[in-house]
Design a protein around this motif. Structure first.
Motif, mmCIF file in Angstrom:
data_model
loop_
_atom_site.group_PDB
_atom_site.id
_atom_site.type_symbol
_atom_site.label_atom_id
_atom_site.label_comp_id
_atom_site.label_asym_id
_atom_site.label_seq_id
_atom_site.Cartn_x
_atom_site.Cartn_y
_atom_site.Cartn_z
ATOM 1 N N VAL A 134 0.326 -1.440 0.146
ATOM 2 C CA VAL A 134 -0.227 -0.054 0.285
ATOM 3 C C VAL A 134 0.722 1.391 -0.014
ATOM 4 O O VAL A 134 1.555 1.592 0.701
ATOM 5 C CB VAL A 134 -1.503 0.059 1.342
ATOM 6 C CG1 VAL A 134 -2.088 1.616 1.247
ATOM 7 C CG2 VAL A 134 -1.996 -1.580 1.304
ATOM 8 N N HIS A 135 0.377 1.972 -0.773
ATOM 9 C CA HIS A 135 1.302 3.329 -1.808
ATOM 10 C C HIS A 135 0.193 4.450 -1.260
ATOM 11 O O HIS A 135 -0.271 4.204 -1.747
ATOM 12 C CB HIS A 135 2.363 3.706 -2.461
ATOM 13 C CG HIS A 135 2.896 2.056 -2.938
ATOM 14 N ND1 HIS A 135 3.569 2.446 -2.981
ATOM 15 C CD2 HIS A 135 1.755 1.489 -3.473
ATOM 16 C CE1 HIS A 135 4.379 1.010 -2.782
ATOM 17 N NE2 HIS A 135 3.248 0.330 -3.617
ATOM 18 N N THR A 136 0.513 5.334 -0.059
ATOM 19 C CA THR A 136 -0.488 6.189 0.936
ATOM 20 C C THR A 136 0.613 7.122 1.591
ATOM 21 O O THR A 136 1.536 7.053 1.825
ATOM 22 C CB THR A 136 -1.296 6.193 2.316
ATOM 23 O OG1 THR A 136 -2.225 6.485 1.850
ATOM 24 C CG2 THR A 136 -0.571 5.261 2.992
ATOM 25 N N THR A 137 -0.224 8.359 1.502
ATOM 26 C CA THR A 137 0.102 9.770 2.189
ATOM 27 C C THR A 137 0.041 8.966 4.247
ATOM 28 O O THR A 137 0.494 9.741 4.600
ATOM 29 C CB THR A 137 0.287 11.357 2.295
ATOM 30 O OG1 THR A 137 -1.176 11.189 2.231
ATOM 31 C CG2 THR A 137 0.893 10.598 0.518
ATOM 32 N N PHE A 138 -0.890 7.979 4.524
ATOM 33 C CA PHE A 138 -1.961 8.442 5.604
ATOM 34 C C PHE A 138 -0.429 7.749 6.892
ATOM 35 O O PHE A 138 0.475 6.734 5.814
ATOM 36 C CB PHE A 138 -2.704 7.582 5.707
ATOM 37 C CG PHE A 138 -3.557 7.046 6.468
ATOM 38 C CD1 PHE A 138 -4.136 8.302 8.047
ATOM 39 C CD2 PHE A 138 -3.479 5.741 7.431
ATOM 40 C CE1 PHE A 138 -4.316 7.946 9.150
ATOM 41 C CE2 PHE A 138 -3.442 5.708 8.790
ATOM 42 C CZ PHE A 138 -4.445 6.356 9.027
#
Length: 121
Positions: free
Chosen positions: A70-74
């Motif tokens: 999962v690639h995210t800014t969270f």
């Protein structure tokens, strides 16, 4: 420092997907016992295959294991002592965050997390 900022791609609805994160936090209460609180958060990110789905056959039967990235800014959490590993629900399946890599050089707060499929109970 890399010049590529992937934050716009991670937020683009043509590329990103929504998922749910269940976060569980443990704390010692006034009575000296562990108190557990949990919250569910809706996030956006890009999901890619990690090892994919693998059917493992053993003498007693078989089981499905698998993983995604999962690639995210969270800011996902694998575990930090007070917080259990986040559980991500995506495409009708639950995954446990196994490791989180800081990729903030490619955009503010950007992380890539490896997540393992939760075994069927």
């Amino acid at each position: 420092m890399p010049l590529l900022d992937v934050s716009d791609v991670l937020a683009d609805p043509d590329f990103a997907d929504t998922m749910t994160v269940a976060r569980t936090v443990q704390a010692i209460g006034d009575n000296g016992r562990v108190e557990i609180s949990s919250q569910t958060i809706q996030i956006s990110g890009v999901v890619t295959s990690d090892a994919g789905d693998i059917l493992e056959r053993v003498a007693n039967g078989s089981r499905l294991k698998g993983s995604i990235t999962v690639h995210t800014t969270f800011q996902l959490v694998a575990s930090d002592g007070d917080t259990d590993a986040d559980v991500i629900t995506w495409a009708g399946r639950e995954y446990t965050v196994a490791s989180v890599n800081d990729y903030s050089r490619y955009g503010a707060g950007f992380v890539a997390a490896s997540c393992d499929l939760k075994p069927l109970q």
